[in-house]
Design a protein around this motif. Structure first.
Motif, short mmCIF file in Angstrom:
data_model
loop_
_atom_site.label_atom_id
_atom_site.label_comp_id
_atom_site.label_asym_id
_atom_site.label_seq_id
_atom_site.Cartn_x
_atom_site.Cartn_y
_atom_site.Cartn_z
N UNK A 215 0.73 -1.51 0.45
CA UNK A 215 0.40 -0.02 0.13
C UNK A 215 0.29 1.32 -0.39
N UNK A 216 1.85 1.12 0.62
CA UNK A 216 2.82 2.48 1.30
C UNK A 216 3.22 3.56 0.01
N UNK A 217 3.41 3.24 -1.31
CA UNK A 217 3.73 3.54 -2.39
C UNK A 217 2.51 4.12 -3.51
N UNK A 218 1.57 3.05 -2.67
CA UNK A 218 0.30 3.72 -3.86
C UNK A 218 -0.50 4.62 -3.29
N UNK A 219 -0.48 4.63 -1.67
CA UNK A 219 -1.48 5.97 -1.43
C UNK A 219 -1.49 6.90 -2.39
N UNK A 220 -0.51 7.61 -2.30
CA UNK A 220 -0.77 9.08 -3.36
C UNK A 220 -2.03 8.86 -3.94
N UNK A 221 -1.56 7.90 -4.91
CA UNK A 221 -1.83 8.28 -6.43
C UNK A 221 -3.34 7.65 -5.66
N UNK A 222 -3.60 6.81 -4.94
CA UNK A 222 -5.09 6.54 -4.60
C UNK A 222 -5.87 7.29 -4.36
N UNK B 264 -7.51 1.07 -8.46
CA UNK B 264 -5.98 0.73 -7.50
C UNK B 264 -6.86 0.02 -5.69
N UNK B 265 -8.25 -0.85 -6.42
CA UNK B 265 -8.68 -1.15 -5.52
C UNK B 265 -8.46 -2.58 -5.10
N UNK B 266 -7.63 -3.13 -5.85
CA UNK B 266 -6.61 -4.50 -5.17
C UNK B 266 -5.35 -4.50 -4.28
N UNK B 267 -4.78 -2.49 -3.78
CA UNK B 267 -4.02 -2.74 -3.29
C UNK B 267 -5.12 -2.36 -2.17
N UNK B 268 -6.31 -2.08 -2.15
CA UNK B 268 -7.19 -1.86 -0.46
C UNK B 268 -7.45 -3.31 -0.38
N UNK B 269 -7.99 -3.97 -0.76
CA UNK B 269 -8.51 -5.48 -0.47
C UNK B 269 -7.16 -5.79 0.42
#
Length: 428
Positions: free
Chosen positions: A57-64, A194-199
């Motif tokens: 998750x951490x690399x993609x939170x801003x993009x999410x 990026x929903x798969x990041x969350x799950x």
């Protein structure tokens, strides 16, 4: 070498060396009772799940957050608020865990709450609701690593010749899991979904919560509570050491210089057309370099050149790294500078630990670590807040401001960090 003012405190520290005997005997009984082999496996499972969740998750939170129609200023506010919440929640929840004498239960509860709040981000709509949910998750995540470390360091304390495992094995598996999580998620998501990041983040946090049940219980050690006046006196004593003040300032400047990268590098790379898999590779490259420096390169550099040269090298690496990041989105160039993270983070951290061990008396070590972490965290939070405005106004030029911070840190590191090669060789 320690200052004369602390000579009597060294005697106090030596008297404390016999204090862990009861604990070590307890841990040895714990290992002989058949749980010693289970311990390493359980801790590796816990750390792997926890740090894989971070890597996912951490690399993609801003993009999410960008996909939720937030502008750079709003993203910066959310990320900075999360950092501030962590600064407050971490020690508070850690103290609660000690008070309850139930570290595993508190860790499991925090991981579960973090998973639930991650899932809630899928349904949160609008800046204020996203800010609220992200803050709850930050508060839940803040104490997880420190509580996990409290459990594992106690269990792997090297006080018996027959100890079952080393803490380094566990921390190494955590870093490897972080890299694997980042690489895997890079192949599963697209820039628009990026929903798969969350799950996956939520699932791994639930797995970490479940792994706490496998972790062997470590006998609690009662310690006397320190009054508020004594705490204030210890802080004044530490801040009275000029080189310790410089250490806090240098570490805050160089660690803080990562703010724009951590908040907007993925957004900048994605907007430049770099594929999400390549983004995850670039991010993982930095983490892999960090691990290599922690385990192999860093100790050799410190022993050869000392803490002053190591800290100065970290500052120079930051100047080079952020200057190049400001001027190009070339994958080749980025791939060449991402390993400098091993110097701007891991090598500096090792140099600071060497300095603290040289300057600070044993009975003030925990307070020194808290001041060190708080200084870096507070400056990073402030810079993350302003990074949104820098990036919105100047784009990649925001990285140049981070290079300037490292430039300011360079002469401070050179003049303020002690050469600890000789003193470290005499350390116990």
């Amino acid at each position: 070498m320690r200052a004369k003012a602390f000579s009597s405190e060294e005697e106090a520290g030596s008297r404390q060396k016999s204090a862990p005997n009861r604990e070590s005997r307890t841990l040895f009984r714990f290992n002989r009772n058949g749980t010693g082999f289970r311990g390493p496996i359980a801790y590796i499972a816990l750390y792997a799940a926890l740090y894989a969740a971070f890597g996912v998750a951490s690399p993609f939170w801003p993009k999410y957050f960008e996909t939720r129609a937030l502008n750079p200023e709003q993203i910066g506010v959310i990320l900075a608020t999360a950092l501030l919440v962590r600064l407050v929640a971490g020690p508070l929840v850690g103290t609660l865990a000690d008070f309850l004498q139930s570290l595993r239960l508190v860790l499991a509860a925090c991981a579960t709450l973090a998973a639930a709040s991650a899932a809630a981000l899928l349904w949160a709509d609008g800046f204020w609701l996203l800010l609220l949910v992200a803050s709850v998750q930050a508060a839940a995540l803040a104490p997880t690593t420190s509580i996990a470390d409290a459990l594992s360091v106690n269990a792997s304390r090297p006080q018996m010749a027959g100890r079952p495992f080393e803490y380094g094995w566990i921390r190494g598996s955590a870093s490897a899991a972080f890299v694997c999580g980042t690489l895997i998620i890079g192949q599963l998501v697209s820039p628009t979904d990026l929903s798969r990041v969350i799950w996956l983040n939520a699932a791994l946090l639930i797995a970490a919560a479940g792994a706490t049940a496998l972790v062997p219980a470590v006998a609690a050690q009662s310690t006397p509570h320190t009054g508020a006046s004594n705490v204030a006196s210890e802080i004044r004593t530490l801040l009275g050491i000029a080189r310790f003040r410089i250490l806090i300032l240098v570490s805050a400047l160089i660690y803080g210089s990562h703010a724009v990268h951590d908040a907007f590098a993925v957004i900048r790379w994605s907007n430049a057309g770099i594929d999400t898999f390549v983004v995850s590779m670039l991010w993982s490259e930095a983490v892999a370099a960090e691990v290599i420096v922690f385990v192999l390169v860093g100790p050799a550099l410190l022993n050869r050149f000392g803490a002053r040269d190591a800290a100065a090298l970290a500052a120079v690496a930051g100047i080079v790294r952020w200057s190049i990041a400001a001027t190009t989105n070339s994958v080749v160039a980025l791939a060449m500078v991402q390993p400098l993270h091993g110097l701007t983070f891991a090598l500096l951290h090792l140099a600071c630990m060497r300095m603290i061990g040289s300057l600070v008396p044993a009975h003030l070590a925990a307070t020194a670590q808290a001041l060190y972490a708080f200084g870096a965290g507070a400056v990073t939070a402030a810079l993350t807040l302003f990074s949104g405005f820098f990036y919105a106004g100047y784009g990649g030029g925001a990285f140049l401001a981070m290079a300037v911070l490292c430039g300011v840190a360079l002469p401070l590191a050179w003049s303020g960090f002690a050469d600890t090669r000789e003193s470290s060789s005499h350390a116990a």
